[in-house]
Design a protein around this motif. Structure first.
Motif, PDB file in Angstrom:
ATOM      1  N   ASN A  35     -58.616  -8.280 -41.725  1.00 41.90           N
ATOM      2  CA  ASN A  35     -58.644  -7.581 -42.922  1.00 41.90           C
ATOM      3  C   ASN A  35     -57.446  -7.625 -43.790  1.00 41.90           C
ATOM      4  O   ASN A  35     -57.163  -7.801 -44.945  1.00 41.90           O
ATOM      5  CB  ASN A  35     -59.011  -6.502 -42.996  1.00 41.90           C
ATOM      6  CG  ASN A  35     -60.635  -6.367 -42.374  1.00 41.90           C
ATOM      7  OD1 ASN A  35     -61.228  -7.286 -42.847  1.00 41.90           O
ATOM      8  ND2 ASN A  35     -61.129  -5.324 -41.873  1.00 41.90           N
ATOM      9  N   THR A  56     -53.528 -11.592 -49.527  1.00 40.51           N
ATOM     10  CA  THR A  56     -53.946 -12.815 -50.571  1.00 40.51           C
ATOM     11  C   THR A  56     -53.452 -12.453 -51.916  1.00 40.51           C
ATOM     12  O   THR A  56     -53.327 -13.365 -52.834  1.00 40.51           O
ATOM     13  CB  THR A  56     -55.251 -13.347 -50.305  1.00 40.51           C
ATOM     14  OG1 THR A  56     -56.050 -12.527 -50.819  1.00 40.51           O
ATOM     15  CG2 THR A  56     -55.416 -14.115 -49.250  1.00 40.51           C
ATOM     16  N   GLN A  57     -53.421 -11.176 -52.228  1.00 36.25           N
ATOM     17  CA  GLN A  57     -53.139 -10.577 -53.715  1.00 36.25           C
ATOM     18  C   GLN A  57     -51.669 -10.952 -53.786  1.00 36.25           C
ATOM     19  O   GLN A  57     -50.976 -10.960 -54.840  1.00 36.25           O
ATOM     20  CB  GLN A  57     -53.333  -9.217 -53.618  1.00 36.25           C
ATOM     21  CG  GLN A  57     -52.610  -8.380 -52.588  1.00 36.25           C
ATOM     22  CD  GLN A  57     -52.674  -6.870 -53.025  1.00 36.25           C
ATOM     23  OE1 GLN A  57     -51.956  -6.266 -53.920  1.00 36.25           O
ATOM     24  NE2 GLN A  57     -53.812  -6.309 -52.470  1.00 36.25           N
ATOM     25  N   LYS A  94     -59.864 -15.876 -48.472  1.00 32.61           N
ATOM     26  CA  LYS A  94     -60.578 -14.629 -48.657  1.00 32.61           C
ATOM     27  C   LYS A  94     -62.313 -14.757 -48.181  1.00 32.61           C
ATOM     28  O   LYS A  94     -62.904 -13.873 -47.815  1.00 32.61           O
ATOM     29  CB  LYS A  94     -60.794 -14.284 -50.250  1.00 32.61           C
ATOM     30  CG  LYS A  94     -59.455 -13.652 -50.879  1.00 32.61           C
ATOM     31  CD  LYS A  94     -59.647 -13.109 -52.242  1.00 32.61           C
ATOM     32  CE  LYS A  94     -58.453 -13.264 -52.941  1.00 32.61           C
ATOM     33  NZ  LYS A  94     -58.645 -13.295 -54.096  1.00 32.61           N
ATOM     34  N   LYS A 121     -56.647 -11.045 -45.331  1.00 34.00           N
ATOM     35  CA  LYS A 121     -57.270 -11.135 -46.703  1.00 34.00           C
ATOM     36  C   LYS A 121     -56.698 -10.272 -47.539  1.00 34.00           C
ATOM     37  O   LYS A 121     -56.465 -10.671 -48.696  1.00 34.00           O
ATOM     38  CB  LYS A 121     -58.703 -10.683 -46.587  1.00 34.00           C
ATOM     39  CG  LYS A 121     -59.428 -11.818 -45.544  1.00 34.00           C
ATOM     40  CD  LYS A 121     -61.037 -11.698 -45.670  1.00 34.00           C
ATOM     41  CE  LYS A 121     -61.516 -12.725 -44.630  1.00 34.00           C
ATOM     42  NZ  LYS A 121     -62.878 -12.865 -44.653  1.00 34.00           N
ATOM     43  N   ARG A 142     -55.777 -19.204 -51.561  1.00 39.77           N
ATOM     44  CA  ARG A 142     -56.087 -17.731 -51.529  1.00 39.77           C
ATOM     45  C   ARG A 142     -57.626 -17.417 -51.443  1.00 39.77           C
ATOM     46  O   ARG A 142     -58.014 -17.032 -50.616  1.00 39.77           O
ATOM     47  CB  ARG A 142     -55.501 -17.012 -52.886  1.00 39.77           C
ATOM     48  CG  ARG A 142     -54.146 -17.113 -52.865  1.00 39.77           C
ATOM     49  CD  ARG A 142     -53.810 -16.442 -54.212  1.00 39.77           C
ATOM     50  NE  ARG A 142     -52.559 -16.499 -54.721  1.00 39.77           N
ATOM     51  CZ  ARG A 142     -51.904 -15.763 -54.934  1.00 39.77           C
ATOM     52  NH1 ARG A 142     -52.411 -14.632 -55.387  1.00 39.77           N
ATOM     53  NH2 ARG A 142     -50.512 -15.833 -55.382  1.00 39.77           N
ATOM     54  N   ASP A 143     -58.393 -18.294 -52.317  1.00 42.95           N
ATOM     55  CA  ASP A 143     -59.938 -18.068 -52.211  1.00 42.95           C
ATOM     56  C   ASP A 143     -60.425 -18.280 -51.054  1.00 42.95           C
ATOM     57  O   ASP A 143     -61.295 -17.675 -50.817  1.00 42.95           O
ATOM     58  CB  ASP A 143     -60.466 -18.860 -53.531  1.00 42.95           C
ATOM     59  CG  ASP A 143     -59.779 -18.417 -54.956  1.00 42.95           C
ATOM     60  OD1 ASP A 143     -59.477 -17.246 -55.070  1.00 42.95           O
ATOM     61  OD2 ASP A 143     -59.666 -19.452 -56.020  1.00 42.95           O
TER      62      ASP A 143
END
Ligand code: GLU
Length: 431
Positions: A328, A334-335, A309, A331, A305-306
């Motif tokens: 966008n 990814t939450q 981002k 990204k 995930r990181d």
């Protein structure tokens, strides 16, 4: 000179990738060349196409080699040096049959003692050797002294002559064993630093001994990387899916995240999230822990995930195979998702035709008409107000149909947060 020397005998393992990675990093740090050597001398175990797969995987990870060697191309040198060792009486022809040796090995196993070569072929006279027509292997004579070397991670390691024993360097079929081919090639290729897995710790003195017996005295440095354990604390094996690099890539882990994870594993690093180029700045093999490291897929998932981002738009387009306009949203998602296919699914669902259950069909239809005909405001607050005004409805009554209309799912991120990424396309999305 550094090298990565995989055998094309199976799927590339995270342990192999870690070895390749560390060799590559150290080569870059010291401005030396990095060789890829495909160790294909064990013909029976080679699997067609695995050499190409190794190259593809390294390329995906940005690990570039300066030169490629195919070990079997060096067969003439392996034979010449084996011949020289025979002539110098540092090695001998052994006529013991495989069956004889097998039964001795069995016996040693039964009696719970390490097997040592018990044949007497090293005492045969030249005449006996010349007159013998049985097939033979070539073995090194047992060294007379302890062999030691310094491992950059484990410190000094000592091996007695019994540990080394009269090991085989050429098989019955006149092909070299791993230890022999490797020792010769590392010598011919002027390798100065060998980084490899811990399973090779006891091969190193044999390889050192071969080179010393040939009069090669250049020092080679060694680092044997501690093994990687699975979640049960056992050595990670081919049966653990997560050990296969191909599998991890198929699941949607980014090469960047896998690299980050493998460098972090059992290591002291100045930060937790970094790129390969950054790691080249500070990586120090001496900081690696001596004890085995446990592979933790949850941690890798978090790093994935990181990395999604922080990855550049261009790279995300490449990794997801989607247009830049989705970046966008990728990204943002990814939450709640970490792997490429999971995220891609959610993003594409927004832009595809939605199946809406009977319960919400009517209200969704009304909402759709409103959205298609309204002027789309900039903020979600205004968007909501506008709809409530037109519908004369309470917020909670239109949230679910709106969510279904936009995302195609009855759960997901806050619509208020999602709104900014989709408002420009919302008419197309709800169609
Ligand atoms: N072909 C060996 C392996 O894959 C190479 C080991 C080494 O680096 O010497 O394990």
């Amino acid at each position: 000179m550094y090298r990565f020397a995989p055998s094309p005998t199976g799927d590339m393992h995270i342990g192999n990738l870690r070895v390749a990675l560390f060799n590559y990093i150290c080569a870059k740090q010291s401005n030396e060349k990095f060789i890829l050597r495909i160790e294909d001398t064990d013909k029976q175990r080679n699997i067609d196409g695995k050499d190409e797969e190794i190259k593809e995987i390294l390329t995906k990870f940005g690990i570039k080699w300066d030169k490629l060697y195919i070990q079997s191309d060096n067969l003439k040198f392996h034979r010449e040096f084996a011949h020289k060792l025979l002539m110098d009486k540092k090695a001998f022809c052994c006529f013991c049959s495989q069956e004889e040796l097998e039964s001795k090995k069995e016996l040693a196993k039964k009696e719970n003692r390490p097997y040592r070569y018990e044949g007497a072929c090293d005492n045969l006279s030249d005449k006996e050797v010349l007159n013998c027509e049985k097939p033979f292997v070539i073995r090194m004579k047992k060294p007379k002294r302890t062999i030691k070397y310094i491992d950059e991670i484990k410190g000094e390691l000592n091996f007695s002559p019994e540990d080394i024993d009269n090991f085989v360097i050429m098989r019955f079929d006149k092909t070299p064993t791993y230890n022999f081919a490797c020792a010769i090639d590392d010598m011919l290729m002027d390798i100065t630093y060998i980084i490899r897995g811990e399973d090779h710790t006891s091969n190193t003195p044999k390889q050192e001994y071969i080179r010393k017996s040939l009069g090669y005295n250049k020092d080679i440095k060694y680092a044997h990387l501690p093994i990687i354990l699975n979640k049960h604390g056992k050595k990670i094996s081919k049966r653990d899916d997560s050990s296969s690099v191909k599998w991890l890539l198929e699941q949607g882990f980014l090469p960047e995240a896998i690299i980050n994870y493998l460098i972090l594993l059992g290591n002291k690093t100045p930060k937790e999230i970094f790129s390969l180029d950054e790691a080249i700045e500070w990586f120090d093999i001496k900081n690696l822990s001596k004890s085995p490291a446990k592979f933790d897929i949850k941690k890798l998932t978090q790093l994935n995930r990181d990395h999604i981002k922080i990855t550049s738009n261009k790279r995300l387009v490449e990794l997801f195979g989607l247009d830049e306009k989705y970046v966008n949203l990728i990204k943002f998602y990814t939450q709640e998702a970490s792997l490429v296919p999971e995220i891609k699914d959610k993003v594409l669902k927004i832009y595809s035709k939605k199946e809406i259950s009977d319960e919400f069909k009517n209200s969704a239809e009304i909402l759709r008409n409103i959205i298609i005909n309204m002027e789309i405001p900039n903020s979600f607050e205004e968007f909501k107000k506008e709809i409530m005004k037109l519908l004369n409805l309470k917020e909670e009554n239109f949230f679910m149909p709106l969510r279904l209309l936009i995302t195609g799912l009855d759960y997901g991120p806050e619509l208020g947060e999602l709104y900014q990424y989709i408002k420009d396309d919302i008419k197309e999305i709800v169609k």
